[in-house]
Scaffold this active site. Structure first.
Site, PDB file in Angstrom:
ATOM      1  N   GLY A   1       0.804  -1.208   0.000  1.00 52.44           N
ATOM      2  CA  GLY A   1       0.000   0.000   0.000  1.00 52.44           C
ATOM      3  C   GLY A   1       0.838   1.259   0.000  1.00 52.44           C
ATOM      4  CB  ALA A   2       0.379   4.455  -0.239  1.00 50.39           C
ATOM      5  CG  MET A   3       3.059   5.801   6.038  1.00 51.70           C
ATOM      6  SD  MET A   3       1.558   5.702   7.055  1.00 51.70           S
ATOM      7  CE  MET A   3       1.631   7.264   7.925  1.00 51.70           C
ATOM      8  CD  GLU A   4      -1.466   8.449   6.369  1.00 52.29           C
ATOM      9  OE1 GLU A   4      -1.331   7.427   5.668  1.00 52.29           O
ATOM     10  OE2 GLU A   4      -2.070   8.455   7.450  1.00 52.29           O
ATOM     11  CG  ASN A   5       5.560   8.665   5.621  1.00 54.33           C
ATOM     12  OD1 ASN A   5       5.311   8.126   6.660  1.00 54.33           O
ATOM     13  ND2 ASN A   5       5.884   7.991   4.521  1.00 54.33           N
TER      14      ASN A   5
ATOM     15  CG  HIS B   1      -6.456   7.152   0.737  1.00 55.10           C
ATOM     16  ND1 HIS B   1      -7.596   6.530   1.177  1.00 55.10           N
ATOM     17  CD2 HIS B   1      -5.587   7.098   1.771  1.00 55.10           C
ATOM     18  CE1 HIS B   1      -7.411   6.122   2.423  1.00 55.10           C
ATOM     19  NE2 HIS B   1      -6.203   6.447   2.806  1.00 55.10           N
ATOM     20  CD  GLU B   2      -1.781   7.170   1.040  1.00 54.90           C
ATOM     21  OE1 GLU B   2      -1.513   7.699   2.131  1.00 54.90           O
ATOM     22  OE2 GLU B   2      -2.377   6.072   0.949  1.00 54.90           O
TER      23      GLU B   2
ATOM     24  CG  HIS C   1      -4.215  10.260   4.790  1.00 58.97           C
ATOM     25  ND1 HIS C   1      -5.123  10.197   5.812  1.00 58.97           N
ATOM     26  CD2 HIS C   1      -4.128   8.998   4.301  1.00 58.97           C
ATOM     27  CE1 HIS C   1      -5.556   8.941   5.923  1.00 58.97           C
ATOM     28  NE2 HIS C   1      -4.967   8.197   5.016  1.00 58.97           N
TER      29      HIS C   1
ATOM     30  CD  GLU D   1      -6.188   5.522   6.959  1.00 60.42           C
ATOM     31  OE1 GLU D   1      -6.499   5.700   5.772  1.00 60.42           O
ATOM     32  OE2 GLU D   1      -5.034   5.703   7.390  1.00 60.42           O
TER      33      GLU D   1
HETATM   34 ZN   LIG Z   1      -5.064   6.224   4.535  1.00 57.96          ZN
END
Ligand SMILES: [Zn+2]
Length: 878
Positions: free
Chosen positions: A298-302, A334-335, A338, A357
């Site tokens: 997936g992905a991480m919104e840092n 989505h990211e 965030h 989320e």
């Molecule tokens: Zn998310």
């Protein structure tokens, strides 16, 4: 974190542990206040500024670090407690006015993941500086600081990256690692001279060191929670462009920038859109979007440096199917959402994770609708809603808002209920309040809480103020109660007037709920292609009269409601009789509700099959996707039974004419939907054993091996999957070689899925052995294992039990607890559920057992469905 629409849903389900033992939050929630926010750490000492220096030994998979933390003591105390996990503390001291410099003794609590210092004297309120020296691991799995081995141009390479959410920042830095402890971070890192490095802020100083090393210092960050801390470093390439004064970069490993143009253009559009929607401009000078070839899903919104598993960001117009373009755009949206919802304003505690989320998932669909209405994201959203409603209609479900006490529970909160029920509820709420009121409320909320934290109550207050409607009362039904209602619809025509009665009861697929819950249900009632009006069903039922009986009654015409609809027989037949002419959303909802009512034992299968027959000319991929998934469920329920031939014949007769109308080859000027549909139908026909589709797939694969460009992106999934499913050993070799040498993760995963679908037990055994190889990335193991288990359940189970330790060692934390449960998930035999649950109780911890019981319940539900549907299938089909 780990954000993956569609695939995400399946992953979340596979990875989620249940909260069956925990009670929902019972009391009405209060607005955010730091002092009363849940958490382990005392709130009398807070961090203000971290200044950290990291020295990774990239070859040795370890690092050393030193850090000073400016802290503020709010109340007199003689204890300082923060988080650390898998770190060794080498030195610790405290300086400040009145105490000079005090050397501290670190006390690490491994189980609680805390680092504590007891002082001889009480500290007076005021500011102090804590100095720490420490060392830790660079992990193989994507937790904290981790490494990724990959190949570029045939050469072995290695990069390092971080993923901290929810509670792994403490594996890299000793931190107050709870989301309400916001602070600034300033990071310096020593790296090989040929590495590029990315973090929240731009690099402000670069210094050459001995031995070909360099020292990079990043700018200070805004006040933020520790789970957003980020570092990515390796031999990377970047393209960039300015948008609204912000430099946006797309970062990849070498040789992939051809797949970066689309995400760069998309990111520019999305940043502009969100700046406008939220009313507060993106607050950092730059935004990097970084694609790494594996390591985590997936992905991480840092903040300022979002990290994506490569196929969730990159899109190569020459090679990737349209589905990848949609998918990557959606995750990108989505990211970026965030960056506001999550980063600028953060949930106070993990029990409100859905604020991050659910909101980002909802916002992604909204932004996609704005830029790409031709993709019909709201039809895809109905499919996601279907997925989560099927989970939410079981006794093992849980409410959106759940009490979270432990790190494991925080990780488990990242599940389908949080993402998809959260999204679906927000869509229903927005429709009820109106788009403009909703946005007004969100802008108030952002402005009021920026650089701070919130609970759901803060959001309801802002939306109430903007709309003048009682949001808090309505919303808590949906966020604190598990499940959702079934709306029964009855109508009669008396003296030319239509009387409508709507009633609600909790909807369940397995067994009736013990407590009968009610919801405040906002819903729309109207006629097909006519006007609709909004009403709020508050009690068990309501009745009203319409001035005339004209038109066909429809409830929830835009399909925004998080509930199921059960029409009386006459109303159902009136709608079903004109199914092909109904608006897209009505048509999809009718099919989906009908199917679910069959699964719940409230309707007969022949009613569904009659309806399905009228969808043969269906133009929308999302509606076909639903139809295919329903028929695949029947197909899998009757695996091993003679009735399977009947349902396969039914499907082939339904889908063949549509595929014939589309033709086997792409046509100039056809729509992207038609091209997508061709690939989708061909894949499903081949899967169902249609000889023509299998022959087409094999012939095209043979040509592909000689001339890869002969297969267009829209048919590449069909061709590789069909070759994998029905191919011989030589075909398997060809696929395996291409998987090992794939240029991108997207290609590697496609070939991997093809290998996992082989019908041949000997080839399946080879795929299973591959799962033990260090060459197989840990984030892929659960998906491949589950794929093989779909075709060879007993064989996969025996393999997994025989190789348990090696298999678990090669799986990341997200997949580990659900791995064995996933093997039997497609079974209809309660004995499989018993076997799996017994094995898990004997060999695994509590969280894994809860997940096992959830999966076991799913198998028993399938067994009951099979018993009910088999005779219905025999009666319905020749
Ligand atoms: Zn998310």
């Amino acid at each position: 974190m780990r954000d993956m629409p569609v695939a995400r849903a399946a992953l979340a389900a596979a990875a989620a542990f249940a909260f069956a033992m925990t009670m929902p939050t019972a009391r009405a929630e209060a607005p955010y206040a730091f002092a009363s926010t849940p958490g382990k750490l005392p709130k009398d000492v807070i961090p203000l500024q971290y200044t950290a220096h990291l020295m990774p030994d990239v070859a040795g998979n370890v690092f050393r670090g030193s850090q000073t933390v400016e802290i503020e003591v709010l109340k007199p105390t003689s204890t300082i407690m923060l988080n650390a996990d898998k770190l060794a503390i080498e030195s610790a001291s405290l300086t400040g006015k009145g105490i000079g410099k005090v050397t501290l003794q670190p006390m690490l609590d491994e189980a609680r993941q805390t680092l504590r210092f007891d002082l001889a004297n009480t500290l007076a309120p005021g500011k102090y500086v804590l100095a720490l020296g420490f060392r830790g691991q660079i992990n193989r799995e994507g937790r904290g600081l981790f490494y990724v081995n990959y190949k570029a141009g045939g050469v072995d390479k290695k990069l390092i990256a971080t993923t901290m959410a929810p509670t792994d920042a403490r594996r890299m830095l000793p931190t107050w690692d709870e989301p309400s402890f916001r602070a600034r971070f300033k990071l310096t890192v020593d790296l090989p001279g040929n590495f590029q490095a990315y973090s929240t802020t731009p690099i402000e100083a670069r210094e050459a060191l001995d031995g070909g090393m360099q020292r990079l210092t990043f700018g200070n960050t805004p006040k933020m929670p520790s789970y957003l801390v980020v570092l990515v470093a390796g031999e990377m390439e970047r393209i960039a462009a300015k948008q609204d004064g912000v430099e946006i970069g797309i970062v990849t490993t070498e040789g992939k920038l051809n797949a970066a143009a689309f995400p760069l253009a998309a990111s520019r559009d999305l940043l502009r859109y969100f700046n406008n929607y939220f009313g507060i401009p993106y607050p950092l000078p730059k935004l990097d979007q970084i694609a790494i070839p594996g390591g985590f899903n997936g992905a991480m919104e840092n903040w300022g440096a979002v990290v994506y598993n490569e196929p969730t960001l990159l899109y190569d117009p020459k090679k990737s199917p349209e589905r990848v373009k949609k998918f990557t755009f959606n995750i990108n949206a989505h990211e970026l959402a965030h960056q506001w919802f999550g980063n600028l304003v953060t949930m106070a505690w993990w029990d409100n994770l859905w604020l991050n989320e659910g909101f980002a998932t909802w916002m992604a669909a909204k932004a996609t609708q704005h830029f790409h209405p031709e993709w019909r994201p709201y039809l895809d959203g109905i499919a996601e809603r279907e997925y989560v409603m099927n989970l939410d209609a079981r006794k093992t479900t849980h409410p959106i808002q759940m009490r979270v006490d432990t790190e494991e529970q925080a990780a488990a909160a990242f599940d389908a209920i949080t993402y998809l029920k959260g999204q679906s509820f927000l869509r229903m709420l927005e429709a009820y309040l109106g788009e403009d009121n909703f946005r007004k409320g969100i802008r108030v909320y952002m402005a009021r809480h920026q650089y701070s934290n919130t609970t759901s109550a803060d959001l309801w207050a802002a939306l109430e103020k903007a709309s003048g409607k009682p949001v808090a009362k309505l919303a808590s039904d949906w966020t604190t109660q598990p499940g959702f209602p079934l709306i029964s619809v009855e109508q009669s025509c008396v003296d030319g007037k239509r009387k409508v009665t709507l009633s609600q009861e909790q909807y369940r697929l397995d067994e009736p709920a013990v407590e009968q819950r009610l919801w405040n249900v906002p819903l729309q009632v109207g006629t097909v292609n006519g006007k609709a009006w909004t009403t709020l069903l508050s009690g068990a039922s309501t009745s009203f009269t319409q001035a005339s009986c004209e038109g066909t009654l429809v409830v929830d015409p835009h399909s925004v409601g998080y509930f199921r609809i059960h029409y009386d027989a006459a109303s159902f037949h009136a709608l079903a009789g004109q199914a092909p002419r109904l608006p897209d959303s009505t048509r999809l909802r009718l099919l989906a509700d009908t199917w679910s009512l069959v699964l719940a034992g409230r309707m007969q299968l022949d009613g569904y099959l009659d309806l399905a027959r009228s969808y043969g000319t269906e133009p929308r991929p999302a509606v076909w996707e639903a139809l295919l998934s329903h028929l695949r469920t029947v197909d899998s329920l009757v695996r091993g039974e003679p009735e399977r031939a009947q349902i396969r014949r039914f499907f082939i007769e339904l889908a063949r004419p549509k595929l014939a109308a589309l033709g086997w080859d792409e046509k100039p000027n056809e729509t992207a939907e038609d091209a997508q549909l061709r690939g989708m139908l061909a894949t499903s026909l081949a899967r169902a054993g249609d000889p023509e589709a299998i022959a087409q797939g094999k012939a095209r694969f043979a040509r592909y091996l000689i001339e890869p460009l002969s297969v267009p992106p829209s048919m590449i999934d069909f061709v590789t999957l069909t070759a994998g499913r029905y191919g011989d050993a030589a075909t398997y070799e060809a696929l395996a070689a291409r998987s090992a040498n794939a240029a991108t993760s997207e290609e590697r995963n496609r070939f991997g899925r093809a290998l996992a679908s082989s019908q041949d037990p000997q080839l399946a055994a080879r795929t299973l052995r591959m799962l033990l190889s260090p060459q197989t990335p840990p984030d892929l193991v659960p998906a491949i294992l589950g794929g093989v288990a779909n075709e060879h359940l007993d064989q996969t189970w025996r393999f997994a039990v025989a190789n348990r330790d090696a298999l678990l060692a090669n799986t990341d934390a997200v997949g580990r607890n659900a791995l064995f449960a996933g093997i039997v998930a497609s079974s209809t035999d309660p004995a499989h559920a018993d076997m799996m649950e017994a094995y898990m109780r004997k060999n695994f911890g509590l969280e894994a057992v809860v997940e096992a019981e959830r999966a076991g319940n799913g198998v028993r539900i399938r067994a009951a469905q099979k018993a009910r549907l088999l005779p219905q299938l025999r009666a319905a089909l020749p």
